[in-house]
Design a protein around this motif. Structure first.
Motif, PDB file in Angstrom:
ATOM      1  N   THR A 181       0.972  -1.301  -0.181  1.00  0.00           N
ATOM      2  CA  THR A 181      -0.067  -0.153  -0.134  1.00  0.00           C
ATOM      3  C   THR A 181       0.748   1.144  -0.156  1.00  0.00           C
ATOM      4  OG1 THR A 181      -0.092  -0.020   2.478  1.00  0.00           O
ATOM      5  CG2 THR A 181      -1.828  -0.997   1.105  1.00  0.00           C
ATOM      6  N   ALA A 182       0.251   2.354  -0.530  1.00  0.00           N
ATOM      7  CA  ALA A 182       0.951   3.743  -0.493  1.00  0.00           C
ATOM      8  C   ALA A 182      -0.166   4.671   0.022  1.00  0.00           C
ATOM      9  CB  ALA A 182       1.521   3.970  -1.888  1.00  0.00           C
ATOM     10  N   GLU A 183       0.423   5.823   0.610  1.00  0.00           N
ATOM     11  CA  GLU A 183      -0.445   6.849   0.895  1.00  0.00           C
ATOM     12  C   GLU A 183      -0.669   7.738  -0.065  1.00  0.00           C
ATOM     13  OE1 GLU A 183      -0.367  10.193   4.782  1.00  0.00           O
ATOM     14  OE2 GLU A 183       1.305   8.807   4.385  1.00  0.00           O
ATOM     15  N   VAL A 184      -1.964   8.346   0.151  1.00  0.00           N
ATOM     16  CA  VAL A 184      -2.434   9.396  -0.869  1.00  0.00           C
ATOM     17  C   VAL A 184      -1.868  10.811  -0.305  1.00  0.00           C
ATOM     18  CG1 VAL A 184      -4.326  10.817  -2.115  1.00  0.00           C
ATOM     19  CG2 VAL A 184      -4.509   8.183  -1.297  1.00  0.00           C
ATOM     20  N   VAL A 185      -1.129  11.370  -1.046  1.00  0.00           N
ATOM     21  CA  VAL A 185      -0.212  12.767  -0.657  1.00  0.00           C
ATOM     22  C   VAL A 185      -0.712  13.677  -1.407  1.00  0.00           C
ATOM     23  CG1 VAL A 185       1.565  11.383   0.314  1.00  0.00           C
ATOM     24  CG2 VAL A 185       1.617  12.108  -1.995  1.00  0.00           C
ATOM     25  N   ARG A 186      -0.348  14.897  -1.026  1.00  0.00           N
ATOM     26  CA  ARG A 186      -0.570  16.096  -1.673  1.00  0.00           C
ATOM     27  C   ARG A 186       0.590  16.616  -2.081  1.00  0.00           C
ATOM     28  NH1 ARG A 186      -5.015  19.323  -2.511  1.00  0.00           N
ATOM     29  NH2 ARG A 186      -6.355  17.768  -1.252  1.00  0.00           N
ATOM     30  N   GLY A 187       0.568  16.974  -3.435  1.00  0.00           N
ATOM     31  CA  GLY A 187       1.796  17.750  -3.745  1.00  0.00           C
ATOM     32  C   GLY A 187       1.652  18.335  -5.231  1.00  0.00           C
ATOM     33  N   LEU A 205      -3.952  16.091  -5.240  1.00  0.00           N
ATOM     34  CA  LEU A 205      -3.746  14.741  -4.869  1.00  0.00           C
ATOM     35  C   LEU A 205      -3.002  13.866  -5.673  1.00  0.00           C
ATOM     36  CD1 LEU A 205      -7.252  14.218  -2.961  1.00  0.00           C
ATOM     37  CD2 LEU A 205      -5.183  14.823  -2.030  1.00  0.00           C
ATOM     38  N   LEU A 206      -1.801  12.890  -5.092  1.00  0.00           N
ATOM     39  CA  LEU A 206      -0.963  12.216  -5.880  1.00  0.00           C
ATOM     40  C   LEU A 206      -1.344  10.728  -5.402  1.00  0.00           C
ATOM     41  CD1 LEU A 206       1.953  14.702  -6.755  1.00  0.00           C
ATOM     42  CD2 LEU A 206      -0.109  14.147  -8.006  1.00  0.00           C
ATOM     43  N   ILE A 207      -1.095   9.574  -6.319  1.00  0.00           N
ATOM     44  CA  ILE A 207      -0.866   8.228  -5.949  1.00  0.00           C
ATOM     45  C   ILE A 207      -0.127   7.878  -7.026  1.00  0.00           C
ATOM     46  CG2 ILE A 207      -3.119   8.213  -4.680  1.00  0.00           C
ATOM     47  CD1 ILE A 207      -4.034   6.682  -7.085  1.00  0.00           C
ATOM     48  N   PRO A 208       0.821   6.815  -6.482  1.00  0.00           N
ATOM     49  CA  PRO A 208       1.352   5.955  -7.592  1.00  0.00           C
ATOM     50  C   PRO A 208       0.576   5.502  -8.601  1.00  0.00           C
ATOM     51  CG  PRO A 208       2.292   5.342  -5.396  1.00  0.00           C
ATOM     52  CD  PRO A 208       1.056   6.166  -5.325  1.00  0.00           C
ATOM     53  N   SER A 209       1.135   5.702 -10.061  1.00  0.00           N
ATOM     54  CA  SER A 209       0.395   5.259 -11.066  1.00  0.00           C
ATOM     55  C   SER A 209      -0.134   3.672 -11.161  1.00  0.00           C
ATOM     56  CB  SER A 209       1.055   5.552 -12.472  1.00  0.00           C
ATOM     57  OG  SER A 209       1.375   7.016 -12.440  1.00  0.00           O
ATOM     58  N   GLU A 210       0.804   2.876 -10.476  1.00  0.00           N
ATOM     59  CA  GLU A 210       0.558   1.348 -10.423  1.00  0.00           C
ATOM     60  C   GLU A 210      -0.823   1.239  -9.704  1.00  0.00           C
ATOM     61  OE1 GLU A 210       3.524  -0.655  -8.494  1.00  0.00           O
ATOM     62  OE2 GLU A 210       4.246   1.097  -7.610  1.00  0.00           O
ATOM     63  N   ALA A 211      -1.292   1.959  -9.029  1.00  0.00           N
ATOM     64  CA  ALA A 211      -2.316   1.986  -8.074  1.00  0.00           C
ATOM     65  C   ALA A 211      -3.542   2.040  -8.826  1.00  0.00           C
ATOM     66  CB  ALA A 211      -2.399   2.726  -6.902  1.00  0.00           C
ATOM     67  N   ALA A 240      -6.389  13.283   1.085  1.00  0.00           N
ATOM     68  CA  ALA A 240      -5.044  12.889   1.638  1.00  0.00           C
ATOM     69  C   ALA A 240      -5.130  12.040   2.677  1.00  0.00           C
ATOM     70  CB  ALA A 240      -4.420  14.251   1.807  1.00  0.00           C
ATOM     71  N   GLY A 241      -4.085  11.175   2.951  1.00  0.00           N
ATOM     72  CA  GLY A 241      -3.843  10.426   4.025  1.00  0.00           C
ATOM     73  C   GLY A 241      -4.385   8.947   4.021  1.00  0.00           C
ATOM     74  N   GLN A 242      -5.285   8.828   3.151  1.00  0.00           N
ATOM     75  CA  GLN A 242      -5.840   7.609   2.908  1.00  0.00           C
ATOM     76  C   GLN A 242      -4.788   6.510   2.226  1.00  0.00           C
ATOM     77  OE1 GLN A 242      -9.296   8.485   0.218  1.00  0.00           O
ATOM     78  NE2 GLN A 242     -10.871   8.003   2.005  1.00  0.00           N
ATOM     79  N   ARG A 243      -4.868   5.166   2.132  1.00  0.00           N
ATOM     80  CA  ARG A 243      -3.895   4.455   1.872  1.00  0.00           C
ATOM     81  C   ARG A 243      -4.435   3.502   0.343  1.00  0.00           C
ATOM     82  NH1 ARG A 243       0.616   4.735   4.372  1.00  0.00           N
ATOM     83  NH2 ARG A 243       1.659   2.841   3.288  1.00  0.00           N
ATOM     84  N   VAL A 244      -3.905   3.518  -0.559  1.00  0.00           N
ATOM     85  CA  VAL A 244      -4.272   2.629  -1.655  1.00  0.00           C
ATOM     86  C   VAL A 244      -3.584   1.514  -1.896  1.00  0.00           C
ATOM     87  CG1 VAL A 244      -5.504   4.634  -2.877  1.00  0.00           C
ATOM     88  CG2 VAL A 244      -3.249   3.995  -3.230  1.00  0.00           C
ATOM     89  N   VAL A 245      -3.841   0.511  -2.568  1.00  0.00           N
ATOM     90  CA  VAL A 245      -3.135  -0.758  -2.781  1.00  0.00           C
ATOM     91  C   VAL A 245      -2.136  -0.612  -4.101  1.00  0.00           C
ATOM     92  CG1 VAL A 245      -3.186  -3.265  -3.286  1.00  0.00           C
ATOM     93  CG2 VAL A 245      -4.736  -2.147  -1.798  1.00  0.00           C
TER      94      VAL A 245
END
Length: 529
Positions: A110-116, A342-348, A390-395
């Motif tokens: 998992t990875a955290e949803v961040v703001r950037g 809001l940013l998340i890794p593209s693989e999610a 922001a702060g949530q976690r995605v797989v």
């Protein structure tokens, strides 16, 4: 050296013992892992049963893909099936709960949803071309004849002010002679200023410049030949005359292109062209290793209908003339300041074609699919416009295996209480009402103690597809003339505990008996994938 028979026997026995020991260790580790999974599943099942929750389905943690609608022994491994429960936080199925051990087996990260700020860096390949704004044409100012050419070949270098050609202009002779005659009369006949001005204007009309007129007035000699010079430096891109040829006023004699700056024309997909701005910094690299900095001069307002691309024009300084037209160059567009997002890794992100989905990781090992609206993607990051906070976690990894734990469509259907039926026995259990009786036709696969396994055709009234399923059968429901392999007509209903119970089963009179070997024990129902 030959080994003795006793030595050979000892070596063979040692090898056999080593193989047997390795196999035993491997089997011990596998049995220990399966036992831990069984114990964990039993503990989770006991805890859920004490809370009064009902499992969504059962599965084998070692083979998590297939789903079963009843507990029992796994057909894949020597272990009991483990129940999978929905989210217990709100009393409704808002996701799927997966044990920590199963998550480890699935390889869930998992990875955290961040703001950037997301500033994408674009690359494109373009070709070097002339800077058409750094060009000059050399026309003939008067009608005459080319007596001498100083430049003869295309792409010859030309310096500013360099002579290009010598022209003989007959019209200039008469105009200059008239001017000089009036100047000679000026000393003896006063009041000829207006006549002198008129003759000077006539020289201008035949194409002479003020500099040439001043030279004639100073020297007092007729100049019938004109030297054409280069207005700028560069290379001779076009030449339109040869020695001895006649020219007319306005005729193109030569065209000169400067090389102090050049253009690089590149094409970008229309979806990415919006990320390019006029004035944006660009670095160009050639296959020869030359690196030059420049900027975007223009984004041309025209889309190529065949390739769906826009042409971008980049202007580069070329003081050493290392870039020449026709050369290829790789353009690296420097990123501009991006907006906060809001940013998340593209693989999610799971792109289904019609929507984008991410698996949201919640507390207690629960996972829930969430529809998101994506934006710009760059450097392995994807902008999320809607759907997450922001702060949530995605797989990141194992999304598709988590999807096998709880179908995205099935989870969302339970969330919205949609009426669309789910495929398989689990969907039929939700569709059938306890008081309804349904009728079907099929083949007897196994007859057990209090149950009958039937391979039947679809039953639309019960919203069931074709499947092989085990039905409960009370004593006396199955007649003696029904055996394994018979084609039968049967009726069933849903009991209060959610199980399917046969109310009647009779052989079909029009179907011959086709024996089929089947074991009454060990047959477990399995919903079709």
């Amino acid at each position: 050296m030959k080994l003795k028979p006793i030595t050979l026997v000892a070596v063979a026995i040692g090898a056999a013992l080593a193989i047997g020991l390795g196999y035993g260790v491997a089997m011990w580790r596998m049995n220990a892992e399966m036992s831990a999974a069984v114990a964990e599943g039993a503990s989770a099942s006991a805890s859920a049963a004490s809370e009064g929750r009902k499992p969504l389905y059962w599965h084998d943690p070692m083979v998590p893909g297939p789903k079963f609608d009843k507990p029992g022994k796994s057909p894949f491994m020597d272990m009991q099936l483990v129940p999978v429960y929905g989210d217990s936080g709100a009393g409704t199925d808002s996701g799927v709960s997966i044990s920590p051990r199963a998550q480890q087996n699935l390889g869930v990260r998992t990875a955290e949803v961040v703001r950037g700020s997301l500033a994408p860096e674009l690359q494109a390949v373009g070709s070097v071309a002339w800077n058409e704004r750094d060009a000059a044409v050399v026309p003939a100012r008067a009608t005459g004849f080319v007596e001498k050419l100083h430049v003869r070949a295309l792409l010859d270098p030309v310096a500013p002010g360099q002579p290009l050609a010598e022209l003989f202009v007959p019209e200039w002779v008469a105009a200059q002679q008239e001017f000089l005659a009036v100047r000679r009369l000026e000393a003896s006949t006063p009041g000829l200023n207006e006549l002198i001005a008129a003759t000077r204007q006539r020289m201008r009309l035949v194409g002479m410049t003020d500099e040439q007129i001043a030279r004639v007035e100073l020297r007092g000699v007729v100049q019938a030949r004109l030297t054409v010079t280069a207005p700028i430096g560069g290379v001779l891109a076009e030449i339109g005359v040869r020695e001895g040829s006649a020219v007319t006023a306005g005729m193109l004699m030569a065209r000169i292109n400067g090389l102090s700056t050049v253009w690089v024309n590149a094409e970008l997909p229309e979806a990415l062209a919006a990320q390019v701005r006029v004035g944006q910094a660009v670095q160009a690299r050639t296959p020869a290793g030359v690196s030059v900095d420049g900027k975007v001069a223009a984004v041309l307002p025209e889309v190529n209908a065949a390739t769906r691309t826009l042409k971008v024009r980049v202007e580069l300084r070329n003081p050493q003339r290392q870039l020449v037209p026709g050369m290829f160059a790789t353009l690296i567009f420097k990123p501009v300041a991006g907006r906060d997002a809001l940013l998340i890794p593209s693989e999610a992100v799971i792109a289904t074609g019609t929507r984008s989905v991410v698996m949201l990781a919640q507390d207690g090992g629960r996972f829930m699919p969430v529809d998101v609206e994506t934006g710009v993607e760059a450097n392995g990051q994807t902008e999320i416009k809607k759907g997450l906070q922001a702060g949530q976690r995605v797989v990141l990894s194992g999304q598709f295996l988590v999807d096998s734990e709880a179908s995205l469509k099935g989870v969302q259907t339970r969330q919205g209480a949609a009426s669309a039926p789910a495929a398989g026995a689990a969907g039929a259990a939700d569709a059938a009402q306890p008081s309804a009786t349904f009728r079907g036709e099929g083949r007897v696969e196994a007859i057990g103690n209090g149950s009958v396994t039937l391979d039947h055709a679809p039953i639309p009234e019960a919203k069931m597809g074709a499947m092989t399923m085990e039905y409960l059968a009370a004593r006396g429901v199955v007649p003696r003339n029904v055996a394994v392999g018979d084609k039968v007509t049967f009726e069933f209903k849903r009991a209060a505990d959610g199980q399917f119970e046969l109310t009647a089963i009779t052989p079909r009179a029009d179907a011959p008996v086709v024996p089929k070997a089947a074991s009454a024990s060990g047959a477990r129902p399995r919903s079709p994938a």
